[in-house]
Design a protein around this motif. Structure first.
Motif, PDB file in Angstrom:
ATOM      1  N   SER A   1       0.834  -1.206   0.000  1.00  0.00           N
ATOM      2  CA  SER A   1       0.000   0.000   0.000  1.00  0.00           C
ATOM      3  C   SER A   1       0.867   1.254   0.000  1.00  0.00           C
ATOM      4  O   SER A   1       2.041   1.232   0.377  1.00  0.00           O
ATOM      5  CB  SER A   1      -0.909  -0.001   1.219  1.00  0.00           C
ATOM      6  N   ALA A   2       0.263   2.358  -0.420  1.00  0.00           N
ATOM      7  CA  ALA A   2       0.975   3.639  -0.427  1.00  0.00           C
ATOM      8  C   ALA A   2       1.231   4.099   0.998  1.00  0.00           C
ATOM      9  O   ALA A   2       0.536   3.689   1.936  1.00  0.00           O
ATOM     10  CB  ALA A   2       0.149   4.682  -1.169  1.00  0.00           C
ATOM     11  N   PRO A   3       2.226   4.948   1.214  1.00  0.00           N
ATOM     12  CA  PRO A   3       2.487   5.458   2.563  1.00  0.00           C
ATOM     13  C   PRO A   3       1.282   6.211   3.120  1.00  0.00           C
ATOM     14  O   PRO A   3       0.561   6.887   2.378  1.00  0.00           O
ATOM     15  CB  PRO A   3       3.662   6.423   2.359  1.00  0.00           C
ATOM     16  N   VAL A   4       1.067   6.078   4.412  1.00  0.00           N
ATOM     17  CA  VAL A   4       0.032   6.897   5.045  1.00  0.00           C
ATOM     18  C   VAL A   4       0.506   8.345   5.033  1.00  0.00           C
ATOM     19  O   VAL A   4       1.700   8.629   5.049  1.00  0.00           O
ATOM     20  CB  VAL A   4      -0.236   6.441   6.485  1.00  0.00           C
ATOM     21  N   TYR A   5      -0.454   9.269   4.958  1.00  0.00           N
ATOM     22  CA  TYR A   5      -0.142  10.698   4.943  1.00  0.00           C
ATOM     23  C   TYR A   5       0.852  11.035   3.820  1.00  0.00           C
ATOM     24  O   TYR A   5       1.769  11.855   3.988  1.00  0.00           O
ATOM     25  CB  TYR A   5       0.384  11.152   6.307  1.00  0.00           C
ATOM     26  N   GLU A   6       0.636  10.402   2.682  1.00  0.00           N
ATOM     27  CA  GLU A   6       1.492  10.600   1.502  1.00  0.00           C
ATOM     28  C   GLU A   6       1.452  12.060   1.059  1.00  0.00           C
ATOM     29  O   GLU A   6       0.411  12.712   1.092  1.00  0.00           O
ATOM     30  CB  GLU A   6       0.986   9.690   0.376  1.00  0.00           C
ATOM     31  N   ASN A   7       2.574  12.584   0.623  1.00  0.00           N
ATOM     32  CA  ASN A   7       2.647  13.980   0.213  1.00  0.00           C
ATOM     33  C   ASN A   7       3.790  14.163  -0.770  1.00  0.00           C
ATOM     34  O   ASN A   7       4.661  13.308  -0.903  1.00  0.00           O
ATOM     35  CB  ASN A   7       2.844  14.878   1.435  1.00  0.00           C
ATOM     36  N   ALA A   8       3.782  15.294  -1.470  1.00  0.00           N
ATOM     37  CA  ALA A   8       4.814  15.597  -2.461  1.00  0.00           C
ATOM     38  C   ALA A   8       5.796  16.653  -1.954  1.00  0.00           C
ATOM     39  O   ALA A   8       6.526  17.257  -2.741  1.00  0.00           O
ATOM     40  CB  ALA A   8       4.162  16.070  -3.760  1.00  0.00           C
ATOM     41  N   SER A   9       5.855  16.850  -0.648  1.00  0.00           N
ATOM     42  CA  SER A   9       6.720  17.883  -0.086  1.00  0.00           C
ATOM     43  C   SER A   9       8.201  17.527  -0.241  1.00  0.00           C
ATOM     44  O   SER A   9       8.573  16.359  -0.359  1.00  0.00           O
ATOM     45  CB  SER A   9       6.408  18.088   1.398  1.00  0.00           C
ATOM     46  N   VAL A  10       9.011  18.556  -0.196  1.00  0.00           N
ATOM     47  CA  VAL A  10      10.467  18.387  -0.125  1.00  0.00           C
ATOM     48  C   VAL A  10      10.821  18.326   1.353  1.00  0.00           C
ATOM     49  O   VAL A  10      10.661  19.306   2.083  1.00  0.00           O
ATOM     50  CB  VAL A  10      11.201  19.542  -0.824  1.00  0.00           C
ATOM     51  N   ILE A  11      11.284  17.170   1.809  1.00  0.00           N
ATOM     52  CA  ILE A  11      11.587  16.952   3.220  1.00  0.00           C
ATOM     53  C   ILE A  11      13.069  17.219   3.452  1.00  0.00           C
ATOM     54  O   ILE A  11      13.933  16.545   2.869  1.00  0.00           O
ATOM     55  CB  ILE A  11      11.234  15.520   3.647  1.00  0.00           C
ATOM     56  N   THR A  12      13.371  18.182   4.293  1.00  0.00           N
ATOM     57  CA  THR A  12      14.766  18.538   4.566  1.00  0.00           C
ATOM     58  C   THR A  12      15.162  18.314   6.025  1.00  0.00           C
ATOM     59  O   THR A  12      16.335  18.443   6.365  1.00  0.00           O
ATOM     60  CB  THR A  12      15.032  20.012   4.201  1.00  0.00           C
ATOM     61  N   ALA A  13      14.189  17.989   6.874  1.00  0.00           N
ATOM     62  CA  ALA A  13      14.474  17.750   8.291  1.00  0.00           C
ATOM     63  C   ALA A  13      13.545  16.654   8.802  1.00  0.00           C
ATOM     64  O   ALA A  13      12.416  16.496   8.308  1.00  0.00           O
ATOM     65  CB  ALA A  13      14.278  19.024   9.105  1.00  0.00           C
ATOM     66  N   LEU A  14      14.012  15.902   9.771  1.00  0.00           N
ATOM     67  CA  LEU A  14      13.221  14.796  10.308  1.00  0.00           C
ATOM     68  C   LEU A  14      11.876  15.272  10.825  1.00  0.00           C
ATOM     69  O   LEU A  14      10.864  14.572  10.690  1.00  0.00           O
ATOM     70  CB  LEU A  14      14.012  14.098  11.420  1.00  0.00           C
ATOM     71  N   SER A  15      11.838  16.454  11.390  1.00  0.00           N
ATOM     72  CA  SER A  15      10.594  16.980  11.958  1.00  0.00           C
ATOM     73  C   SER A  15       9.515  17.203  10.912  1.00  0.00           C
ATOM     74  O   SER A  15       8.333  17.326  11.252  1.00  0.00           O
ATOM     75  CB  SER A  15      10.875  18.293  12.696  1.00  0.00           C
ATOM     76  N   GLN A  16       9.886  17.241   9.640  1.00  0.00           N
ATOM     77  CA  GLN A  16       8.914  17.460   8.563  1.00  0.00           C
ATOM     78  C   GLN A  16       8.301  16.150   8.058  1.00  0.00           C
ATOM     79  O   GLN A  16       7.296  16.178   7.348  1.00  0.00           O
ATOM     80  CB  GLN A  16       9.593  18.169   7.396  1.00  0.00           C
ATOM     81  N   ALA A  17       8.893  15.027   8.401  1.00  0.00           N
ATOM     82  CA  ALA A  17       8.442  13.734   7.862  1.00  0.00           C
ATOM     83  C   ALA A  17       7.095  13.337   8.443  1.00  0.00           C
ATOM     84  O   ALA A  17       6.865  13.433   9.646  1.00  0.00           O
ATOM     85  CB  ALA A  17       9.478  12.659   8.144  1.00  0.00           C
ATOM     86  N   LYS A  18       6.212  12.874   7.575  1.00  0.00           N
ATOM     87  CA  LYS A  18       4.897  12.400   7.994  1.00  0.00           C
ATOM     88  C   LYS A  18       4.812  10.875   7.959  1.00  0.00           C
ATOM     89  O   LYS A  18       3.848  10.289   8.451  1.00  0.00           O
ATOM     90  CB  LYS A  18       3.803  13.001   7.105  1.00  0.00           C
ATOM     91  N   ASN A  19       5.802  10.230   7.363  1.00  0.00           N
ATOM     92  CA  ASN A  19       5.846   8.776   7.270  1.00  0.00           C
ATOM     93  C   ASN A  19       7.287   8.356   6.996  1.00  0.00           C
ATOM     94  O   ASN A  19       8.131   9.195   6.659  1.00  0.00           O
ATOM     95  CB  ASN A  19       4.906   8.271   6.174  1.00  0.00           C
ATOM     96  N   PHE A  20       7.556   7.070   7.138  1.00  0.00           N
ATOM     97  CA  PHE A  20       8.893   6.574   6.807  1.00  0.00           C
ATOM     98  C   PHE A  20       8.832   5.091   6.470  1.00  0.00           C
ATOM     99  O   PHE A  20       7.888   4.388   6.832  1.00  0.00           O
ATOM    100  CB  PHE A  20       9.887   6.835   7.943  1.00  0.00           C
ATOM    101  N   LEU A  21       9.869   4.640   5.774  1.00  0.00           N
ATOM    102  CA  LEU A  21      10.028   3.240   5.390  1.00  0.00           C
ATOM    103  C   LEU A  21      11.249   2.691   6.112  1.00  0.00           C
ATOM    104  O   LEU A  21      12.330   3.281   6.056  1.00  0.00           O
ATOM    105  CB  LEU A  21      10.220   3.131   3.875  1.00  0.00           C
ATOM    106  N   TYR A  22      11.079   1.551   6.777  1.00  0.00           N
ATOM    107  CA  TYR A  22      12.168   0.888   7.499  1.00  0.00           C
ATOM    108  C   TYR A  22      12.529  -0.350   6.693  1.00  0.00           C
ATOM    109  O   TYR A  22      11.823  -1.348   6.715  1.00  0.00           O
ATOM    110  CB  TYR A  22      11.662   0.532   8.892  1.00  0.00           C
ATOM    111  N   LEU A  23      13.661  -0.303   5.981  1.00  0.00           N
ATOM    112  CA  LEU A  23      14.021  -1.348   5.007  1.00  0.00           C
ATOM    113  C   LEU A  23      15.520  -1.633   5.113  1.00  0.00           C
ATOM    114  O   LEU A  23      16.294  -1.324   4.212  1.00  0.00           O
ATOM    115  CB  LEU A  23      13.651  -0.883   3.592  1.00  0.00           C
ATOM    116  N   ILE A  24      15.925  -2.231   6.226  1.00  0.00           N
ATOM    117  CA  ILE A  24      17.357  -2.417   6.449  1.00  0.00           C
ATOM    118  C   ILE A  24      17.877  -3.766   5.975  1.00  0.00           C
ATOM    119  O   ILE A  24      19.089  -3.987   5.959  1.00  0.00           O
ATOM    120  CB  ILE A  24      17.715  -2.235   7.934  1.00  0.00           C
TER     121      ILE A  24
END
Length: 324
Positions: free
Chosen positions: A165-188
């Motif tokens: 599925s698509a990320p929750v709270y998907e957006n087209a913003s330019v993310i430059t700081a962690l505080s701006q992130a609305k979602n993340f992918l953990y793929l280690i």
């Protein structure tokens, strides 16, 4: 790793030495193991931010370090909180006892008491729940959002797949700081990708605001050019690319592992983790280990920064529990 300390857990580990013969290191007796870990994270932060302004420092688990006493009622550990940009917390709502099972309410409440101290200090909370049922996945995202946390519902604990599925709270913003992130992918764990190209193509086809990944795929490090590609979201936005690094255990599959250690380990390498073969607890306050991790000019941290990552995700922060 579990955040609550039980004596039965301690018995799983053997070989914890009560002395340290390394030159330049004090004996283990009377050590403050929590402060030793705080100091290591602070040292990593100071070097990283001096090399790369805005570089994000995100410890995972070991959330008790956010107070001076290790209790939720204790005073905030200000120097530590100022050195980090976020906290990662596994099993917050799902996965503490078993994957796709609700974490006991007492554990969630315990963790939240510490997580909110960090959040109130201005840090971003990354909550990782291990759940795959659609209803639990939905609840994980909604409940974490209500708490003011950014979350990832991982369908596999091995962290080796991108959810369909698509990320929750998907957006087209330019993310430059962690505080701006609305979602993340953990793929280690890139075991399902045959090459770095396959991995890059899969990640850049998504719109996650941040991705946490490994520096290596099949023992080959990602280059600065490849990390730059990974910062592109499919919708034209930009994301943060954050590198995983274990600082509380040595891993025998990493570039720094010496073949001689297979038969004769340095005395700062302690017992093997029974849950993760090939991972060994380390005396993380040791000079040699800290040289490998961040102090040396060719350290693990240096490699990560020179590869163009935007931050580092520090694992096995809760190693202090083993030594305590």
């Amino acid at each position: 790793m579990r955040v609550l300390i039980f004596l039965v857990v301690i018995t799983l580990f053997t070989g914890c030495d009560s002395s340290d013969s390394d030159s330049g290191n004090n004996n283990n007796e009377n050590r403050d193991y929590k402060q030793d870990m705080r100091d290591l994270v602070i040292g990593i932060s100071q070097k990283a931010k001096a090399m790369h302004s805005g570089f994000a420092i995100i410890p995972q688990n070991g959330i008790e370090l956010v107070t001076t006493t290790g209790e939720a009622s204790g005073s905030p550990a200000t120097e530590y909180l100022d050195a980090i940009d976020g906290n990662g917390q596994e099993d917050f709502l799902y996965g503490y006892d078993n994957d796709d099972e609700t974490t006991p309410a007492s554990v969630t409440s315990y963790l939240k008491g510490f997580l909110d101290i960090s959040k109130n200090a201005g840090n971003t909370i990354l909550a990782i729940d291990y759940c795959s049922s659609p209803s639990k996945t939905t609840h994980s995202y909604e409940a974490n959002n209500a708490f003011g946390y950014v979350s990832f519902a991982a369908p596999e604990r091995s962290l080796n797949i991108i959810p369909a599925s698509a990320p929750v709270y998907e957006n087209a913003s330019v993310i430059t700081a962690l505080s701006q992130a609305k979602n993340f992918l953990y793929l280690i764990n890139p075991e399902n990708f045959a090459s770095k190209t396959d991995f890059i193509n899969a990640v850049t086809a998504t719109n996650y605001d941040a991705v946490i990944m490994d520096l290596f795929l099949n023992d080959e490090a990602f280059t600065a050019s490849e990390i730059s590609q990974l910062k592109n979201k499919a919708n034209g936005g930009k994301r943060l690319v954050i590198c995983y690094m274990s600082i509380g255990e040595a891993e025998d599959y990493r570039y720094y592992w010496q073949s001689s250690w297979n038969g004769n380990k340095p005395d700062w390498i302690a017992a093997e983790n029974p849950d993760w073969p090939g991972n060994f607890k380390v005396k993380y306050w040791n000079d040699d280990w800290q040289g490998i991790i961040y102090r040396n000019n060719d350290s693990y941290l240096n490699k990560i920064i020179l590869a163009g990552f935007d931050g580092v995700y520090l694992d096995i922060i809760d190693a202090f529990e083993y030594f305590e």
